[in-house]
Motif scaffolding. Structure first.
Motif, mmCIF file in Angstrom:
data_model
loop_
_atom_site.group_PDB
_atom_site.id
_atom_site.type_symbol
_atom_site.label_atom_id
_atom_site.label_comp_id
_atom_site.label_asym_id
_atom_site.label_seq_id
_atom_site.Cartn_x
_atom_site.Cartn_y
_atom_site.Cartn_z
ATOM 1 N N ALA A 1 0.731 -1.271 0.116
ATOM 2 C CA ALA A 1 -0.007 -0.431 -0.041
ATOM 3 C C ALA A 1 0.851 1.369 -0.327
ATOM 4 C CB ALA A 1 -0.956 0.082 1.449
ATOM 5 N N TYR A 2 1.999 1.055 0.458
ATOM 6 C CA TYR A 2 2.866 2.596 0.703
ATOM 7 C C TYR A 2 3.365 2.572 -0.704
ATOM 8 C CZ TYR A 2 7.122 5.865 1.544
ATOM 9 O OH TYR A 2 7.390 7.287 2.400
ATOM 10 N N ALA A 3 3.782 1.770 -1.089
ATOM 11 C CA ALA A 3 4.423 1.558 -2.621
ATOM 12 C C ALA A 3 3.414 2.575 -2.649
ATOM 13 C CB ALA A 3 5.430 -0.013 -2.611
ATOM 14 N N ARG A 4 2.201 2.051 -3.644
ATOM 15 C CA ARG A 4 1.432 2.295 -4.371
ATOM 16 C C ARG A 4 1.431 4.024 -4.009
ATOM 17 N NH1 ARG A 4 -1.918 -2.476 -4.168
ATOM 18 N NH2 ARG A 4 -2.700 -2.024 -2.382
ATOM 19 N N SER A 5 1.540 4.593 -2.834
ATOM 20 C CA SER A 5 0.892 5.946 -2.409
ATOM 21 C C SER A 5 2.124 6.179 -2.700
ATOM 22 C CB SER A 5 0.456 6.021 -1.274
ATOM 23 O OG SER A 5 1.274 6.266 -0.615
ATOM 24 N N LEU A 6 3.829 6.241 -2.859
ATOM 25 C CA LEU A 6 5.114 6.597 -3.221
ATOM 26 C C LEU A 6 4.567 6.773 -4.207
ATOM 27 C CD1 LEU A 6 7.178 7.225 -1.536
ATOM 28 C CD2 LEU A 6 8.367 5.401 -2.373
ATOM 29 N N SER A 7 4.454 6.234 -5.000
ATOM 30 C CA SER A 7 4.122 5.896 -6.729
ATOM 31 C C SER A 7 3.040 6.859 -6.937
ATOM 32 C CB SER A 7 3.908 4.511 -7.641
ATOM 33 O OG SER A 7 4.735 3.196 -6.771
ATOM 34 N N GLU A 8 2.345 7.092 -6.910
ATOM 35 C CA GLU A 8 1.271 7.878 -6.754
ATOM 36 C C GLU A 8 1.892 8.834 -7.040
ATOM 37 O OE1 GLU A 8 -2.671 7.779 -5.167
ATOM 38 O OE2 GLU A 8 -3.201 5.552 -5.900
ATOM 39 N N ARG A 9 2.625 9.503 -5.909
ATOM 40 C CA ARG A 9 3.152 10.765 -5.526
ATOM 41 C C ARG A 9 4.295 10.963 -6.200
ATOM 42 N NH1 ARG A 9 4.906 10.335 -0.506
ATOM 43 N NH2 ARG A 9 3.497 8.334 -0.304
ATOM 44 N N ILE A 10 4.990 9.859 -6.855
ATOM 45 C CA ILE A 10 6.532 10.268 -7.132
ATOM 46 C C ILE A 10 6.359 10.533 -8.540
ATOM 47 C CG2 ILE A 10 7.736 9.527 -5.363
ATOM 48 C CD1 ILE A 10 8.909 7.328 -6.439
ATOM 49 N N ILE A 11 5.488 10.001 -9.670
ATOM 50 C CA ILE A 11 5.335 9.157 -10.730
ATOM 51 C C ILE A 11 5.544 10.856 -11.673
ATOM 52 C CG2 ILE A 11 4.130 8.421 -12.822
ATOM 53 C CD1 ILE A 11 4.202 5.284 -11.137
ATOM 54 N N PRO A 12 4.265 11.462 -11.403
ATOM 55 C CA PRO A 12 4.178 12.648 -12.178
ATOM 56 C C PRO A 12 5.028 14.031 -11.537
ATOM 57 C CG PRO A 12 2.146 11.872 -10.376
ATOM 58 C CD PRO A 12 3.106 11.316 -9.508
ATOM 59 N N ARG A 13 6.668 13.341 -10.908
ATOM 60 C CA ARG A 13 7.512 14.348 -10.625
ATOM 61 C C ARG A 13 8.484 13.685 -11.779
ATOM 62 N NH1 ARG A 13 7.647 16.318 -4.907
ATOM 63 N NH2 ARG A 13 9.531 17.512 -5.700
ATOM 64 N N GLY A 14 8.078 12.606 -12.281
ATOM 65 C CA GLY A 14 9.188 12.115 -13.411
ATOM 66 C C GLY A 14 10.625 10.899 -12.658
ATOM 67 N N VAL A 15 9.801 10.180 -11.392
ATOM 68 C CA VAL A 15 10.736 9.528 -11.112
ATOM 69 C C VAL A 15 11.174 8.204 -12.641
ATOM 70 C CG1 VAL A 15 11.034 8.226 -8.704
ATOM 71 C CG2 VAL A 15 10.854 10.366 -9.185
ATOM 72 N N GLU A 16 11.986 7.512 -11.999
ATOM 73 C CA GLU A 16 11.922 6.298 -13.398
ATOM 74 C C GLU A 16 12.137 5.485 -12.484
ATOM 75 O OE1 GLU A 16 14.491 7.144 -15.960
ATOM 76 O OE2 GLU A 16 13.807 9.427 -16.824
ATOM 77 N N THR A 17 11.879 4.407 -13.007
ATOM 78 C CA THR A 17 11.708 2.142 -12.600
ATOM 79 C C THR A 17 13.137 2.712 -11.988
ATOM 80 O OG1 THR A 17 10.234 2.713 -14.372
ATOM 81 C CG2 THR A 17 11.188 0.460 -12.961
ATOM 82 N N ARG A 18 14.094 3.598 -13.041
ATOM 83 C CA ARG A 18 15.377 2.997 -12.700
ATOM 84 C C ARG A 18 15.984 3.460 -11.240
ATOM 85 N NH1 ARG A 18 19.438 6.310 -13.289
ATOM 86 N NH2 ARG A 18 18.139 7.975 -13.748
ATOM 87 N N GLU A 19 15.119 3.866 -11.026
ATOM 88 C CA GLU A 19 16.296 5.344 -10.267
ATOM 89 C C GLU A 19 15.027 4.329 -8.688
ATOM 90 O OE1 GLU A 19 15.706 9.663 -10.494
ATOM 91 O OE2 GLU A 19 13.880 9.075 -11.680
ATOM 92 N N VAL A 20 13.561 3.841 -8.687
ATOM 93 C CA VAL A 20 13.340 3.418 -7.863
ATOM 94 C C VAL A 20 13.950 1.999 -7.228
ATOM 95 C CG1 VAL A 20 10.841 2.152 -7.176
ATOM 96 C CG2 VAL A 20 11.242 4.414 -7.903
ATOM 97 N N ILE A 21 14.461 1.473 -8.439
ATOM 98 C CA ILE A 21 14.944 -0.060 -8.273
ATOM 99 C C ILE A 21 16.791 0.563 -7.299
ATOM 100 C CG2 ILE A 21 16.199 -2.150 -9.661
ATOM 101 C CD1 ILE A 21 13.225 -2.007 -11.451
ATOM 102 N N GLY A 22 16.559 1.419 -8.315
ATOM 103 C CA GLY A 22 18.733 1.710 -7.671
ATOM 104 C C GLY A 22 18.092 2.029 -5.541
ATOM 105 N N ILE A 23 16.930 2.671 -5.301
ATOM 106 C CA ILE A 23 16.813 3.253 -3.748
ATOM 107 C C ILE A 23 16.807 2.243 -3.433
ATOM 108 C CG2 ILE A 23 16.358 5.710 -4.707
ATOM 109 C CD1 ILE A 23 13.419 5.672 -3.733
ATOM 110 N N VAL A 24 15.992 0.948 -3.728
ATOM 111 C CA VAL A 24 15.847 0.415 -2.631
ATOM 112 C C VAL A 24 16.778 -0.976 -2.584
ATOM 113 C CG1 VAL A 24 14.247 -1.784 -2.947
ATOM 114 C CG2 VAL A 24 13.340 -0.135 -3.336
#
Lengths: 153, 127, 371
Positions: C156-179
């Protein structure tokens, strides 16, 4: 509109396509059966999730083919089944009769040709509203028309 | 299944209620061409809202009917053709040439009223 | 997590969405010899050259971590866990201990993690403060998931985080990178804790790794799914926007077409127009094709059919902005242009439509004069 010879009288091998579910077969003896056949066709198109316009096109094609049977062959059948290929679903309509057959297929596929009365737009019209169309006919042995419509993505 | 024909003022209205067998459609056309003379109707409206398929037979029959009605001195308008049916008719290569069409019954009546007004002006200019 | 390539394949692997709880598999207990060798292997692979920039950032730090990174709280816990780590319930117990340890060091580790994120030029669209706030939240959820073995809250948190950061142009590469960075930061802290006891360290890492991989997977899959959903929504919106049917007056619709028309778009256009005619009870439709550069025979044919179908619904079509090229195509097709109502430009088309509908546009001054 020009008609290419290769499309007529040649049953193309259905490559990479598999039947899905059971066939529906509607015997065509009278005008009442036309309604039944196209009702079944529409139901199948709706079940497969065809767009509204395509559902109507399928029903219309069945109507034309079934009427040809009633008008020219007295009786025959409309077979409907759904098929799947790579990433699409489709409907195959097969109209079969053992009537007198069509002597001149080229002529029958020309707009405005009819051995009965009226404008005679039946077969070319069906070809236009379906995605694939094949017809084979032998004099005194009957006619088979196979037409396919694929679901638009 | 029989299609009821209503008389409303100077117009005959035939509302097709469900898919029609060929014979029923032919019967309807015969009835309309007879009644248009008997009732001295100025216009005929055929409502096809309930038709989910108009194939070459029904289209041809309606085009013929329109010609007959015109020869009988009245005007015919087909109303209520569904969008999908319109696409199918056109793609079949049928044109319904010489047949007037309107969106629905209300529009059909408005169309015939307009026709009556303009022809009335031509025939006897009341000044 | 020390083996870079292994970590990536874990993260990009497919985990069923229905997976709601975790099974922490520890595998068979190992003998002393292979354990030591295994750790050696990891140490080597962590310094191997990774392919991606992200991976470079994650593995750039020297391994093992410097003495200064070591926090000195967990020896007691390790002692408690040591007796129980031989079976599965021991694993659960161990993870609970780890969670406790990670909670205690939260601020320090989150700061380290944020630093590493900035250092790797990830999440550049966000400020340092934002990164730290999200880092704390992700960290809490991460540790909770590690402890409880359930992924719902994290999902649930990952979904809400994604909703927030996708409009700001955060890419899949970055999310995998930070995890992956978080996995690395935590593993380093665990290494620092247990490095003096290789057998304990090995058990800790055996418990931690599969859990961390699944958590990383959950976050990455959640992000990708959210992204795909956004893309689907946008595609639908673009489709509708690309063929707007506009009502300008009662009974008058305008359909401005801009860009190439392919058969698929032509179909959509026809369906939307005919539906628009019915719902708006339109009598006249102006189709403006000024913005259509070219038209092949199929599409031109479709346009003609649309005009015919519109007539069957009792409406009239006026076509405006027909370029000489498209007019030529229509003539070549055998379309009788005299039967089509064409007007030079959109303004002329609207004026013609108003005339057909019985409107007359009069300047207000004249109107006042007439009264």
């Amino acid at each position: 509109m020009s008609r290419t010879r290769s499309r007529i009288g040649v049953v193309q091998p259905a490559t990479g396509e598999a039947p899905v579910g059971e066939d529906t077969c509607v015997p065509i003896h009278s005008a009442a059966d036309i309604l039944e056949a196209r009702k079944r066709g529409r139901e199948l198109a709706v079940a497969l999730g065809f767009a509204a316009t395509d559902c109507t096109l399928v029903a219309t094609a069945i109507s034309e083919l079934a009427r040809n049977i009633v008008l020219y062959a007295d009786h025959g059948e409309i077979r409907l089944n759904s098929v799947a290929r790579k990433n699409s679903m489709g409907i195959v309509i097969t109209a079969r009769d053992d009537g007198p057959g069509i002597a001149d297929l080229q002529r029958a596929m020309r707009d405005g040709f009819s051995t009965s009365h009226g404008l005679g737009l039946g077969l070319p019209g069906v070809k236009r509203i379906m995605d694939e169309f094949e017809i084979s006919s032998k004099p005194k042995r009957g006619t088979t028309v196979t037409a396919r419509k694929w679901k638009c993505q | 299944m029989q299609v009821p024909i209503l008389k409303q003022g100077a117009y005959l209205i035939a509302s097709i209620q469900s898919a029609l067998e060929d014979d029923d459609l032919v019967r309807l056309c015969d009835a309309l061409s007879t009644q248009v003379g008997k009732s001295r109707a100025r216009g005929v409206i055929v409502d096809v809202t309930a038709l989910d398929v108009m194939d070459s037979f029904s289209t041809r029959t309606l085009v013929e009917l329109a010609t007959i009605i015109r020869l009988r001195g009245a005007e015919m308008v087909i109303v209520g053709i569904q969008p999908e049916v319109a696409v199918a008719v056109v793609r079949l290569g049928l044109k319904l040439e010489g047949v007037s069409t309107a969106l629905d019954l209300e529009e059909g009546i408005a169309y015939l009223d307009g026709k009556a007004r303009s022809s009335g002006k031509e025939k006897n200019d009341r000044g | 997590m020390l083996c870079a390539s292994g970590g990536v394949s874990e993260v990009t692997g497919i985990v069923p969405r229905t997976m709601q709880s975790l099974e922490w598999n520890t595998g068979p207990a190992r003998k002393e010899g292979p354990q030591v060798r295994r750790i050696d292997k990891r140490m080597q692979s962590s310094t191997a050259n990774p392919d991606q920039n992200t991976m470079a950032a994650i593995t750039s730090k020297a391994w093992p971590p410097a003495e200064s990174e070591k926090s000195g709280t967990a020896y007691a816990l390790a002692g408690v866990a040591r007796h129980r780590a031989s079976d599965e319930s021991g694993t659960v117990e161990l993870l609970r201990s780890l969670a406790h340890l990670l909670r205690e060091n939260r601020t320090q580790l989150c700061e380290e993690w944020s630093r590493r994120i900035s250092g790797a030029s990830l999440l550049t669209a966000m400020t340092k403060e934002e990164i730290f706030a999200e880092a704390i939240a992700v960290y809490n959820n991460y540790v909770d998931a590690l402890e409880s073995g359930t992924l719902e809250a994290l999902q649930a948190y990952a979904r809400s985080l994604s909703e927030r950061i996708i409009p700001r142009g955060v890419e899949t590469r970055e999310v995998i990178g930070i995890v992956l960075l978080l996995r690395d930061v935590l593993a380093r802290s665990l290494f620092a804790e247990y490095q003096s006891d290789f057998s304990m360290l090995n058990r800790v890492l055996d418990s931690y790794e599969p859990a961390a991989n699944r958590i990383a997977n959950t976050v990455a899959v959640g992000f990708v799914q959210e992204r795909e959903r956004v893309i689907r929504e946008q595609q639908e919106a673009i489709r509708v926007l690309s063929t707007p049917v506009l009502q300008v007056r009662e009974r008058l619709l305008i359909l401005p077409i801009i860009g190439e028309i392919d058969p698929q778009r032509a179909r959509q256009l026809t369906e939307q127009l005919l539906r628009g005619i019915r719902t708006n009870r339109a009598k006249v439709v102006v189709i403006d094709i000024t913005g259509v550069p070219t038209m092949d025979a199929t599409v031109a044919n479709h346009l003609v059919q649309t005009v015919d179908a519109t007539r069957l619904l009792g409406a009239t079509v006026i076509i405006t902005g027909l370029s000489p090229e498209i007019a030529q195509t229509l003539v070549t097709l055998g379309v009788d242009l005299s039967k089509m109502n064409t007007v030079g430009d959109l303004q002329g088309g609207i004026e013609e439509a108003e005339r057909l509908l019985g409107y007359k546009v009069v300047p207000i001054s004249e109107l006042a004069h007439a009264e």
